[in-house]
Each structure stands twice: as structure tokens, then as C-alpha cells.
Design a protein around this motif. Structure first.
Motif, PDB file in Angstrom:
ATOM      1  N   ILE A 175      10.924   0.984-114.144  1.00 49.29           N
ATOM      2  CA  ILE A 175      10.584   1.689-112.907  1.00 49.29           C
ATOM      3  C   ILE A 175       9.701   0.752-112.097  1.00 49.29           C
ATOM      4  O   ILE A 175       9.040  -0.125-112.667  1.00 49.29           O
ATOM      5  CB  ILE A 175       9.892   3.060-113.131  1.00 49.29           C
ATOM      6  CG1 ILE A 175       8.618   2.923-113.972  1.00 49.29           C
ATOM      7  CG2 ILE A 175      10.859   4.060-113.737  1.00 49.29           C
ATOM      8  CD1 ILE A 175       7.820   4.222-114.127  1.00 49.29           C
ATOM      9  N   TYR A 215      15.093   5.769-109.460  1.00 48.26           N
ATOM     10  CA  TYR A 215      16.254   6.660-109.415  1.00 48.26           C
ATOM     11  C   TYR A 215      17.375   6.148-110.309  1.00 48.26           C
ATOM     12  O   TYR A 215      17.749   4.973-110.243  1.00 48.26           O
ATOM     13  CB  TYR A 215      16.758   6.767-107.976  1.00 48.26           C
ATOM     14  CG  TYR A 215      18.024   7.574-107.820  1.00 48.26           C
ATOM     15  CD1 TYR A 215      17.982   8.960-107.846  1.00 48.26           C
ATOM     16  CD2 TYR A 215      19.252   6.954-107.671  1.00 48.26           C
ATOM     17  CE1 TYR A 215      19.126   9.712-107.710  1.00 48.26           C
ATOM     18  CE2 TYR A 215      20.409   7.695-107.532  1.00 48.26           C
ATOM     19  CZ  TYR A 215      20.343   9.074-107.555  1.00 48.26           C
ATOM     20  OH  TYR A 215      21.488   9.805-107.432  1.00 48.26           O
ATOM     21  N   SER A 216      17.876   7.024-111.155  1.00 48.10           N
ATOM     22  CA  SER A 216      19.104   6.734-111.889  1.00 48.10           C
ATOM     23  C   SER A 216      20.129   7.760-111.434  1.00 48.10           C
ATOM     24  O   SER A 216      19.780   8.918-111.170  1.00 48.10           O
ATOM     25  CB  SER A 216      18.877   6.828-113.402  1.00 48.10           C
ATOM     26  OG  SER A 216      18.375   8.105-113.750  1.00 48.10           O
ATOM     27  N   SER A 251      18.753  13.759-111.958  1.00 53.79           N
ATOM     28  CA  SER A 251      18.036  13.081-110.872  1.00 53.79           C
ATOM     29  C   SER A 251      18.440  13.631-109.516  1.00 53.79           C
ATOM     30  O   SER A 251      17.586  13.864-108.654  1.00 53.79           O
ATOM     31  CB  SER A 251      18.289  11.571-110.905  1.00 53.79           C
ATOM     32  OG  SER A 251      17.663  10.981-112.021  1.00 53.79           O
ATOM     33  N   SER A 302      19.809   1.931-103.980  1.00 53.82           N
ATOM     34  CA  SER A 302      19.260   2.020-105.335  1.00 53.82           C
ATOM     35  C   SER A 302      17.783   2.394-105.343  1.00 53.82           C
ATOM     36  O   SER A 302      17.126   2.277-106.358  1.00 53.82           O
ATOM     37  CB  SER A 302      19.442   0.689-106.053  1.00 53.82           C
ATOM     38  OG  SER A 302      18.675  -0.315-105.397  1.00 53.82           O
ATOM     39  N   CYS A 335      11.010   9.528-112.730  1.00 52.22           N
ATOM     40  CA  CYS A 335      10.685   8.321-113.502  1.00 52.22           C
ATOM     41  C   CYS A 335      11.093   8.496-114.963  1.00 52.22           C
ATOM     42  O   CYS A 335      11.720   7.609-115.548  1.00 52.22           O
ATOM     43  CB  CYS A 335       9.195   8.001-113.418  1.00 52.22           C
ATOM     44  SG  CYS A 335       8.677   7.362-111.810  1.00 52.22           S
ATOM     45  N   THR A 342      14.834   8.374-115.414  1.00 54.25           N
ATOM     46  CA  THR A 342      15.331   7.000-115.326  1.00 54.25           C
ATOM     47  C   THR A 342      15.021   6.223-116.601  1.00 54.25           C
ATOM     48  O   THR A 342      15.866   5.488-117.109  1.00 54.25           O
ATOM     49  CB  THR A 342      14.745   6.304-114.087  1.00 54.25           C
ATOM     50  OG1 THR A 342      15.299   6.947-112.932  1.00 54.25           O
ATOM     51  CG2 THR A 342      15.079   4.823-114.043  1.00 54.25           C
ATOM     52  N   TYR A 376      17.457   7.388-119.173  1.00 54.36           N
ATOM     53  CA  TYR A 376      18.800   6.876-118.867  1.00 54.36           C
ATOM     54  C   TYR A 376      18.923   5.402-119.252  1.00 54.36           C
ATOM     55  O   TYR A 376      19.892   4.990-119.901  1.00 54.36           O
ATOM     56  CB  TYR A 376      19.100   7.069-117.381  1.00 54.36           C
ATOM     57  CG  TYR A 376      20.426   6.462-116.974  1.00 54.36           C
ATOM     58  CD1 TYR A 376      21.605   7.173-117.148  1.00 54.36           C
ATOM     59  CD2 TYR A 376      20.489   5.176-116.435  1.00 54.36           C
ATOM     60  CE1 TYR A 376      22.832   6.614-116.799  1.00 54.36           C
ATOM     61  CE2 TYR A 376      21.706   4.617-116.079  1.00 54.36           C
ATOM     62  CZ  TYR A 376      22.873   5.340-116.266  1.00 54.36           C
ATOM     63  OH  TYR A 376      24.077   4.782-115.926  1.00 54.36           O
TER      64      TYR A 376
END
Length: 142
Positions: free
Chosen positions: A71, A85-86, A91, A106, A125, A128, A131
């Protein structure tokens, strides 16, 4: 963030010399504290203007590969770029309650932290981090 590499530049020196606006400086320090807590990693400079936490290795089907922070944020002149962000369903749902922002390819752009819900930022966060932990070789494997 392609071709962005971790550097040895001091994060505090960067914030103090690059960020001119007092509110943005204060928000930058708050983001550092929050992202450090949420990620478990110390802040590091990635390239000349990105403050990142942790790292992961990515490899695309095209064969292109590299490293990026798990992050991160950048206190750009006009607004913050948040690299948190994922592209997951969770999300996308979280963005509904995030506050005032613009979405880039992105990253998420916000003018100041007061415009967003910090609890939603935390969830973004953490989503992400989860992920990336699942899909990439990353320092988030603890």
C-alpha cells in the motif's frame, strides 16, 4: 507504479521538503502513521514521490514483472494519490461509503483526509493487503 523502486531517501526528509501545504503535510504524517499500523511495515520511499509500505513482486501474462509497495500514497501538488485499491468486489462496495474522491486507473485521488472516511480507508488497505497476499509473492506473508 511500474518501474518504481524502493530507495534509501528519508520519508521525513521527503515530506518536509516536498510538501508545501501545512494541511497536506499534517495529512501525510497521519497517513504514514495509519498505513504503518495497518500494514505492519515501516514507510519507505519508492521512486522520488511515493511513500510505500511493504513490497510485493508482480508478473503479468505478458511477461512484464516488477516490484511495488503493498500500500502507498503520494502527496502530489493537487491531491493525494492513494495506492490502496485492489480490483475486488469488496473494494468496489467499500468505495460507496468512502467519501469524496476520484478514481484513476490504479489509484484513488483525494484532496484531503477530511474528505474521506478513514475507517473505509482502513478496510480498503486491509482488503488490498489480503488480495496481494493471496495472489502475489509479497512481504505481507507473515
Amino acid at each position: 507504479m511500474a518501474k518504481t523502486i524502493e530507495t534509501e531517501v528519508s520519508v521525513q526528509d521527503f515530506i518536509n521538503s516536498y510538501v508545501e501545504n501545512d494541511q497536506k503535510k499534517e495529512d501525510s504524517h497521519r497517513l504514514i502513521d495509519l498505513m504503518k499500523e495497518w500494514s505492519g511495515f515501516e514507510p519507505k520511499m519508492w521512486g522520488p514521490t511515493i511513500v510505500g509500505f511493504g513490497g510485493y513482486h508482480y508478473k503479468y501474462a505478458s511477461g512484464h514483472e516488477g516490484d511495488a509497495p503493498i500500500i502507498a500514497f503520494s502527496p502530489r501538488k493537487a491531491q493525494f494519490s492513494l495506492y490502496v485499491y485492489s480490483q475486488t468486489e469488496k473494494s468496489d462496495l467499500l468505495l460507496n461509503d468512502f467519501g469524496k474522491f476520484k478514481m484513476g486507473k490504479s489509484c484513488i485521488y483525494v484532496k484531503k483526509l477530511a474528505d474521506i472516511d478513514i475507517s473505509v480507508l482502513e478496510k480498503l488497505c486491509k482488503e488490498t493487503i489480503a488480495y496481494l497476499n493471496e495472489h502475489h509473492e509479497c512481504s505481507c506473508h507473515k
